[in-house]
Write an enzyme that holds these catalytic residues in place. Structure first.
Site, short mmCIF file in Angstrom:
data_model
loop_
_atom_site.label_atom_id
_atom_site.label_comp_id
_atom_site.label_asym_id
_atom_site.label_seq_id
_atom_site.Cartn_x
_atom_site.Cartn_y
_atom_site.Cartn_z
N GLY B 240 0.80 -1.22 0.00
CA GLY B 240 0.00 0.00 0.00
C GLY B 240 0.84 1.27 0.00
O GLY B 240 2.07 1.23 0.14
N HIS B 241 0.17 2.40 -0.10
CA HIS B 241 0.83 3.71 -0.15
C HIS B 241 1.58 4.00 1.14
O HIS B 241 1.12 3.65 2.23
CB HIS B 241 -0.20 4.80 -0.40
#
Lengths: 344, 344, 344
Positions: B240-241
Site C-alpha cells: 500500500g501507499h
C-alpha cells in the site's frame, strides 16, 4: 438469429411441451428473461421463478413437475445445465473469430507459425517460437524465445510467456497471466543478504488447460513446473517453481502453491487456499476456501482450517469456538460448585 | 557446452572423487538426472536418490559419507546449494542477452538512455526518463515520465512503472508488476460517496530488489513508498501507499501490506499474510503464512494466526482447538460427576 | 509555483495565524516537512510533530489548541483532511495531462472517439468501441470490440477490457486490471474431465468507480457482472461472474468474491476477505480483513473470522483461544479435585 422451440428441442435431443413454433433470439437468466428469450431451470433454488418468467422457452429437467401453469414452452432434457452449456457454446461460436497476422505485430523470422493463426496488433513472437494450427494470440501478448504452443490454444491480451515454456493444445490463457517468471529462490548470505539462484528450468502446460486472468506460474529452478491436462486455474493464482498439478484438478481464485509441492488428480481446491512448499497432496482431495495446508495430504481427504485439519472435525471445533463464552461459563460454574463442595 | 568433473571441481574449489574426466553438458534434479548430466545433493531428504541416480557427476557436501556405492563421480564442496547456485548462474549467463534499442519501441526524445541498454519491441519510455547502463526493458513494458532506473536493472515484459518512480541498480522486476499506481485513499462524504484523494507521492525502490510477477506497489499519498535494498518480493503481493519495507526482508507470494505500515529489516514473511495499516513491524520478525497482523510487532518476534499472536502459543492453542470435542466431553463428564456429588 | 499562506487560506476558506506572507512550493508529511513546504495535522496521533516541524505552513483543525509555540504559520480549517485532499487535487491538476491520439496506437476505423481524448502509444481500440469525451487511454491498453466507455474515464497502461464491456463516466482503472475475462464455469463430465461453459454475458461498471492495479472482474455467464456507481476496489481483487456490488461499497486489496454473489451498498470490506458464491450480503455490512464469508449476511452486520461470525463474538472467542492453555489447566485442576472428592 432466431430459432423455434422445435429446432432447439431437436438440437438438444429434448422434448417440446407447448407451442413448438414459438421463436427466440437470445438466452437469459430466469429472473431476467423477457419475451423472445429462452431461459433454463438447472438449480432447484430458482424454481419459483418459472411460474412468473416471461421467457418464451424454458429448458427444464425431463422429470420436472410444474405445480402451477407455466407461460412459455418447455423443453425437457436429461441434463439442463449440460444443454445450456451446449447452447452457450453455439452462441459463442456464432461470433466471427479473429484471424490473420497483424502487420503491427512483431513476429520473429525465426518463428514457425502454422496455418489459420491469429496474431493481433502489438503481439510479440520471439525467436524459435512454434505455434500450432488455429492458435489465437491477442494484442499485446508476449511469447518469449523458443516457446512452443499447441493447436487451438488461445492467449488473450497481455499474456506473458517467458522463454522455453511449453503449452499444449486447446488451452485458454486469460489476460495478464504470466507463465515462466523466475521461481522465488535465493541463497542466504552471511551478511543477511540473499543471492539470487538462477532459475533455468521451464513451465510445461499440457492440453485442455484453462488459466485465469492475472495468474502467475513460475518456471522451475531445474526441470519443469508442470500443469497436467484438464487443469482449470481461476484468476490471480500463484503457482511456485517445480510444482506439479495433476490432471483435472480445479483451483479457485487467489490460491497459492509454494515451490516443489505436488498436487494430485481431480482435486477441488477452494479460493484463497495456501499450500506450503515441498508437500504431496493426493488425488481427489477437497480443500475448503482459505485453508492453509502445511503438511502432506492423502488421497480423498476433505480438509479445512489454517493449519488444515479434517473438515468435519474443523466444523465441529469451530462450533465450540463460536460458543466459547458459554463453555467458559460452564467451567466457571463448575469451579464455583467445587469450591462450595470443598468447603463442606 | 561440455565440462569435465575436474574443470567443475576447480571452478567450485571442490574435491573430485571418482573419474575426473567424465563430462557433462546439463544440470538436473537428482530424481530426474540421466547420464551426461550433473546433479546435486543439498537437502538430506533426497539422500536415498544418490544411490540410484544415473547422473555422471553429483555435487555433495564435503563431509558426506555414502552408505552404499555411488555410480557417478562425486564433487565435494563446502556448500552444495551455494555451489549449485553458482553453476545455475553460469548456465544462465551462457545464454546471449538481448541488446539494442528496437525500432518498434517508443522512446521519448527527452529520455536519457545510457550505454548497452536493451529496449524491446513496443516498450514505452516516457519524457524525462533516465535509464542506467545495461538496463534491460523487455517488450510491452511501460516506463512513465520522469522515472529513473539504475544500472543493470531488468524489467520483464508488461511491467508498468508510473511517473516519477525511482528504481535502483541490479533490480529485477517480473512481468506485469505495477509500480506506482495510486494509493487507495478516499475521503468519505456526507452522502455515503467517497472523494478520491489525489496521490502525489512516488515509489522508491533501492538496489538489489526483486519484485515478482503481478505484484503491485502503490505510490505514496505524499512522500514515498520505499522498498529498501535487498528486499525480495514474490508474486501477486500488494504494497500500500507510504509503506516502508526494510533491508533484506523477504515476502512470499500474495501478501498484502496496507497503507503507511513500516516493516523492519531481515524479516521473513510467509505467503498470504495480511498486515493492517499504520503498524510498525520490527527487525528480524518471522510471520507464518496466512497470518493476519493487526497490531505492531517488536523485533525478533515469531507470530502466527489471525489476528496474530506468538507462534508457539498459537500452535498450542490450535492443538486444543483441534481436539475441542474431547475437551468438551471432559467438561460434560465433570458436570455429570458434580451433579451426582451434589445429589448426595 | 509558490503560494502565500494568505492565498492558501483564502482558497480553503480558512483562517491564517502567523505570517500570512510566508510562501511555500510543496506539500509534505509532518514528520518530513522542511522550510518552504506546507504540511497538515489531520490525525491526532501525529500532534507532537507539530512542535518540531520545520514546515512554513501547517494546516490544522479550527479548534486546535497548541500546547507549545509552533514555528510556522497555521491555517485553521473545519476539515483538515478534506482541505488537504483539495490541495492534493490542485497539485495533481497542475501537471499537464496527456492528450491526442498517438500514431503508434491501433484505433479501429469502426470505433467512435469523442473529442479531447488521449490514446497512447500501442493502445488497441477495437471495432465498435465508443469512447466518451476526455477519456484517457494510456499506452498498451486493450479495449476489445464493442466496449463503451463514458466521459472522463481513465484507463492506465496495460488495462485489458474484453469485448462488450460497459464502463461509465469518471472511472479510474489502474494498470493491468482485467475487465471481462471469462467466468470460471465448467460442467463436470463423467470421466473427471470438465467442459468449459461458454461465458456470453458481459461486465457493466457504472460511474465514479475506481479499480485497482491487477484487479480482475469476470464477465457474466449470461447477463452482466455489475459494479455500481461509486464502488472503490483496491488492487489484486477478484470479482467472479454475475456478481453485483452495490453503490459506494469499498473493498480493500486481495479480496475475492465468487460467482453470483450480490453485495449491498455502502459496505466496507477489509483486505483478503473471501466471499463464497451465490450469497447475498446486505447494505452497510462491515467485514474484517481475512474473513471467510460462507453464508448470507443481513444489513448492518459487522463480521469476522473464517467462517464468518459476528465480530464482537469472534473477538471474545479469540481471547479464549489465545488463552486456551490456561483454560485447559482449569479443567485439569477440576478433574484433580473431583477425583479427590470422589475418593472420600
Amino acid at each position: 438469429m432466431e430459432f423455434s422451440a422445435r429446432e432447439i428441442a431437436d438440437l438438444l435431443q429434448g422434448v417440446c411441451e407447448g407451442d413448438p413454433d414459438i421463436r427466440v433470439s437470445q438466452l437469459a437468466k430466469i429472473e431476467e428473461a423477457t419475451k423472445g428469450t429462452m431461459t433454463f431451470l438447472a438449480n432447484p433454488a430458482y424454481t419459483n421463478h418459472i411460474y412468473s418468467t416471461e421467457a418464451s422457452i424454458v429448458l427444464v429437467k425431463d422429470d420436472f413437475q410444474p405445480e402451477k401453469p407455466i407461460q412459455g414452452t418447455l423443453i425437457r432434457v436429461k441434463d439442463p445445465y449440460g444443454a445450456l452449456a451446449r447452447l452457450l457454446e453455439l452462441y459463442k461460436k456464432s461470433n466471427p473469430e479473429k484471424t490473420g497476422l497483424s502487420k503491427l505485430a512483431f513476429i520473429s523470422p525465426r518463428a514457425q507459425i502454422a496455418e489459420n493463426t491469429y496474431i493481433g496488433e502489438f503481439a510479440y513472437v520471439g525467436d524459435g517460437v512454434v505455434l500450432g494450427k488455429n492458435v489465437r494470440v491477442y494484442p499485446h501478448t508476449y511469447i518469449g524465445d523458443n516457446v512452443h504452443i499447441g493447436d487451438d490454444t488461445t492467449l488473450y491480451s497481455g499474456v506473458r510467456i517467458y522463454e522455453n515454456s511449453r503449452l499444449g493444445a486447446r488451452c485458454t490463457i486469460h489476460s495478464n497471466a504470466v507463465i515462466g517468471a523466475d521461481g522465488f529462490g535465493f541463497a542466504p548470505q552471511t551478511d543477511n543478504n540473499y543471492k539470487k539462484v538462477a532459475q533455468i528450468g521451464n513451465v510445461i502446460i499440457e492440453d485442455n488447460v484453462e488459466i485465469g486472468a492475472g495468474t502467475t506460474i513460475d518456471r522451475a529452478t531445474l526441470g519443469s513446473t508442470i500443469i497436467r491436462s484438464g487443469v482449470k486455474l481461476d484468476n490471480l493464482i500463484q503457482i511456485g517453481h517445480n510444482v506439479v498439478i495433476g490432471e483435472n484438478t480445479v483451483m479457485a481464485a487467489q490460491c497459492g502453491v509454494a515451490g516443489s509441492s505436488k498436487i494430485g488428480k481431480n482435486c477441488m481446491i477452494g479460493g484463497q487456499v495456501g499450500i506450503s512448499g515441498h508437500l504431496t497432496i493426493g488425488n481427489d482431495v477437497k480443500i475448503a476456501a482459505q485453508t492453509g495446508v502445511s503438511s502432506s495430504i492423502e488421497d480423498g481427504q476433505i480438509i479445512m482450517g489454517s493449519p488444515a485439519m479434517e473438515a468435519s472435525q474443523y466444523k465441529k471445533s469451530f462450533v465450540y469456538f463460536r460458543n466459547f463464552e458459554k463453555l467458559v461459563k460452564r467451567i466457571d460454574e463448575l469451579e464455583q460448585v467445587i469450591k462450595k463442595l470443598k468447603s463442606y
